[in-house]
Design an enzyme around this catalytic site. Structure first.
Site, PDB file in Angstrom:
ATOM      1  N   HIS A 306      14.948  23.149   8.875  1.00  0.00           N
ATOM      2  CA  HIS A 306      13.984  23.756   9.786  1.00  0.00           C
ATOM      3  C   HIS A 306      13.455  22.705  10.730  1.00  0.00           C
ATOM      4  CE1 HIS A 306      10.568  26.050  11.263  1.00  0.00           C
ATOM      5  NE2 HIS A 306      11.252  27.112  10.885  1.00  0.00           N
ATOM      6  N   ASP A 364      15.246  32.345   5.596  1.00  0.00           N
ATOM      7  CA  ASP A 364      16.435  33.182   5.781  1.00  0.00           C
ATOM      8  C   ASP A 364      17.433  33.069   4.642  1.00  0.00           C
ATOM      9  OD1 ASP A 364      15.693  34.400   8.103  1.00  0.00           O
ATOM     10  OD2 ASP A 364      16.386  32.753   9.349  1.00  0.00           O
TER      11      ASP A 364
END
Ligand code: CMC
Length: 427
Positions: A306, A364
Site C-alpha cells: 500500500h 483487497d
C-alpha cells in the site's frame, strides 16, 4: 496554523522562506504555494511528498496502521456502527442523533429507485461488457436525468445530489449484474436495510424472493464501511480534480469510478482472485513469489502493499475477521482457493523481500475471498468498492466546494524539444 518556517536555498539565490503548516495530527507540511513567484515549481510525480488539499474527513497513519473517519477508528465503526451511519458521519462531520439517523435513512430510501428510462440506457451495452464499464457510463449519465440538482454553487443541490448518489449506487450496481445475467432488474425494497436491499436486488428474481441471511447482510455492510473513504487516494483525488473545474457531481463520480477501476487501486480485489486462479495450486506458490520479486517481471502479488500503510492495513484486519464469520456461516471449511490464499499470505509475511519493503496484505486481499463466498462474481468486486466509496468521493467533493478552491492544474518538468522550426522543404 503557520507558526513554523522552512527555508529553501537554491544555489546563488537568497533563501526563500516557506510557511510550515501543522494539522491536528500527522506530519507538518511545507506550504510551497509562494514558490511560483520565484519562477520555480516542485517536482513530485506520484504525489509521494505532496498534500494536495486540506481536509477534515479522514486521517491515516500508515506507520501505525491507523484509519480514522472524523476521528473515529475504523475498527469501532465496523463493529459498532452501520454503513448509513458512517455515511452520515463522513458527509456531515458528526455522528447523527437517533432522529437525524432516522431522517437520513428515510431520505436515502426515498431515492433508491432510478429513473425508469435509465434502464433503456443499459440496452446499449453488450451483455458481456465489464460491469465497471457500464457503471462509468451509467453513473455519468445520471447528470442527464437529474437536471434539477446540478447547480454546484447551491448547497441544497449539492445535498440532493449526494443523497441520490448514495441511494442509487446499489440499484445501479445490481442492475449491471442483472443485465450481464440476462435476468430482470429488481426494484429496490425500502423495508430492507441498505446491505439487505443490495443483496436482494443482486440475488432475488421476480419469481423467487429468498430471505437475506443476516450474517451475510452484516458482512456486506462491513465491507461497505471498510471501503467508505480513504483520504486522497487516486480515485478521490480524481473526483476532487474533476470537481475543481466545476463539473457536475455525477460526472465527477464517474471519473472517480474510472480511476478506481485500475488493478493498482480498486481493481485489485478482482485481480487477487484472478491471481489465485493463475497460481492454481499451493505447489506453484514459490514460482509466483519468485516472479513477484523479479524486477524484470511485471507480475506483482495482488492484494499486497500500500502507498500509505507500511505496517498493517487496519481494514484488512477487520476484513479477515469478517472473512472467518462469512465462511463459518456458509460452512466453507476446506475451500482450495482459500487454502491457497492463506498459504500465500503466510509465505509472503515471512519472506525477507516482502518484510523489508513492508508489504502486508491490504483490504483487497480478503474482500475478494468474502465476496466470492457470498456468491458475487469477480467482475462485480470493483463495482462494490465503487458503490461503497461513493460516499467518500462525494464527501470530499462537498468539502472542497464548501470552501475556497482553485482549479487543480499541476505543472511539469518539460524534457522535450526546445522550440524549432518546421523544415522549409518537406516534399
Ligand atoms: N508485489 C511485489 N512487489 C511489490 C508489491 C507487490 N504487490 N507492491 C510493491 N512492491 C515492491 C515494488 O516493486 C518496490 O520494490 P523496489 O523498492 O525494489 O523497487 C517496493 O515494493 C515499493 O513499492 P512501490 O510500487 O514503490 O509502492 P507504491 O506505493 O508506488 O505502490 C501499490 C503501492 C498498492 C500500488 C503496490 O503495492 C501494488 O501495486 N500492490 C498490488 C496492487 C494492490 O493490491 N492494490 C490495492 C491497494 S489497497 C486498495 C486501495 O486502496 O485501492
Amino acid at each position: 496554523m503557520a507558526d513554523k518556517k522552512a527555508q529553501l536555498i537554491i544555489e546563488g539565490n537568497a533563501p526563500v522562506e516557506l510557511p510550515v503548516l501543522t494539522g491536528t495530527v500527522g506530519p507538518d507540511v511545507i506550504d510551497v504555494r509562494s514558490l511560483t513567484a520565484t519562477g520555480r515549481f516542485t517536482f513530485d510525480p506520484g504525489f509521494m511528498s505532496t498534500a494536495s488539499c486540506e481536509s477534515k474527513i479522514t486521517y491515516i497513519d500508515g506507520d501505525k496502521g491507523i484509519l480514522l473517519h472524523r476521528g473515529y477508528p475504523i475498527e469501532q465503526l465496523a463493529e459498532q456502527s452501520d454503513y448509513l451511519e458512517t455515511c452520515y458521519l463522513l458527509l456531515n462531520g458528526e455522528l447523527p442523533s437517533k432522529e437525524e439517523k432516522a431522517q437520513f435513512v428515510s431520505t436515502i430510501k426515498n431515492h433508491t429507485m432510478v429513473h425508469e428510462q435509465l434502464k433503456t440506457f443499459f440496452n446499449g451495452f453488450r451483455r458481456d461488457a465489464h460491469p465497471m464499464a457500464i457503471m462509468c457510463g451509467v453513473v455519468g449519465a445520471l447528470s442527464a436525468f437529474y437536471h434539477d440538482s446540478l447547480d454546484i454553487n447551491n448547497p441544497q443541490h449539492r445535498e440532493v445530489s449526494a443523497m441520490r448518489l448514495v441511494a442509487k449506487m446499489p440499484t445501479i450496481a445490481a442492475m449491471t449484474y442483472k443485465y450481464s445475467m440476462g435476468q430482470p432488474m429488481m426494484y429496490p425494497r425500502n423495508d430492507l436495510n441498505y446491505a439487505e436491499n443490495f443483496l436482494h436486488m443482486m440475488f432475488n428474481t421476480p419469481c423467487e424472493i429468498k430471505p437475506i441471511s443476516p450474517v451475510l447482510a452484516k458482512a456486506m455492510d462491513k465491507i461497505f464501511i471498510l471501503h467508505a473513504d480513504h483520504e486522497q487516494n487516486a480515485s478521490t483525488s480524481t473526483v476532487r480534480l474533476a470537481g475543481s473545474s466545476g463539473a457536475n457531481p455525477f460526472a465527477c463520480i464517474a471519473a472517480g469510478i474510472a480511476a478506481l477501476w485500475g488493478p493498482a487501486h480498486g481493481g485489485a480485489n478482482e485481480a487477487v482472485l484472478a491471481m489465485l486462479d493463475e497460481i492454481g495450486d499451493v505447489s506453484n506458490i514459490d514460482k509466483f513469489i519468485a516472479k513477484a520479486k523479479d524486477k524484470n517481471d511485471p507480475f506483482k502479488l495482488m492484494g499486497f502493499g500500500h502507498r500509505v500503510y507500511k505496517n498493517r492495513d487496519p481494514r484488512a484486519t477487520v476484513m479477515k475477521q469478517t472473512c472467518d464469520e462469512v465462511l463459518g456461516e456458509l460452512g466453507i471449511t476446506n475451500d482450495p482457493q482459500l487454502e491457497l490464499a492463506m498459504r500465500l499470505e503466510e509465505i509472503a509475511l515471512t519472506d525477507p523481500y516482502f518484510k523489508e519493503r513492508n508489504l502486508y496484505p491490504n483490504v483487497d486481499f480478503y474482500s475478494g475471498i468474502i465476496l466470492k463466498a457470498i456468491g458475487i462474481p469477480t467482475s462485480m468486486f470493483t463495482v462494490i468498492f465503487a458503490l461503497a466509496r461513493t460516499v467518500g468521493w462525494i464527501s470530499h467533493w462537498k468539502e472542497m466546494l464548501s470552501g475556497p478552491y482553485k482549479i487543480g492544474r499541476p505543472r511539469q518538468l518539460y524534457t522535450g524539444y526546445e522550440q524549432r522550426d518546421l523544415p522549409a522543404n518537406r516534399d
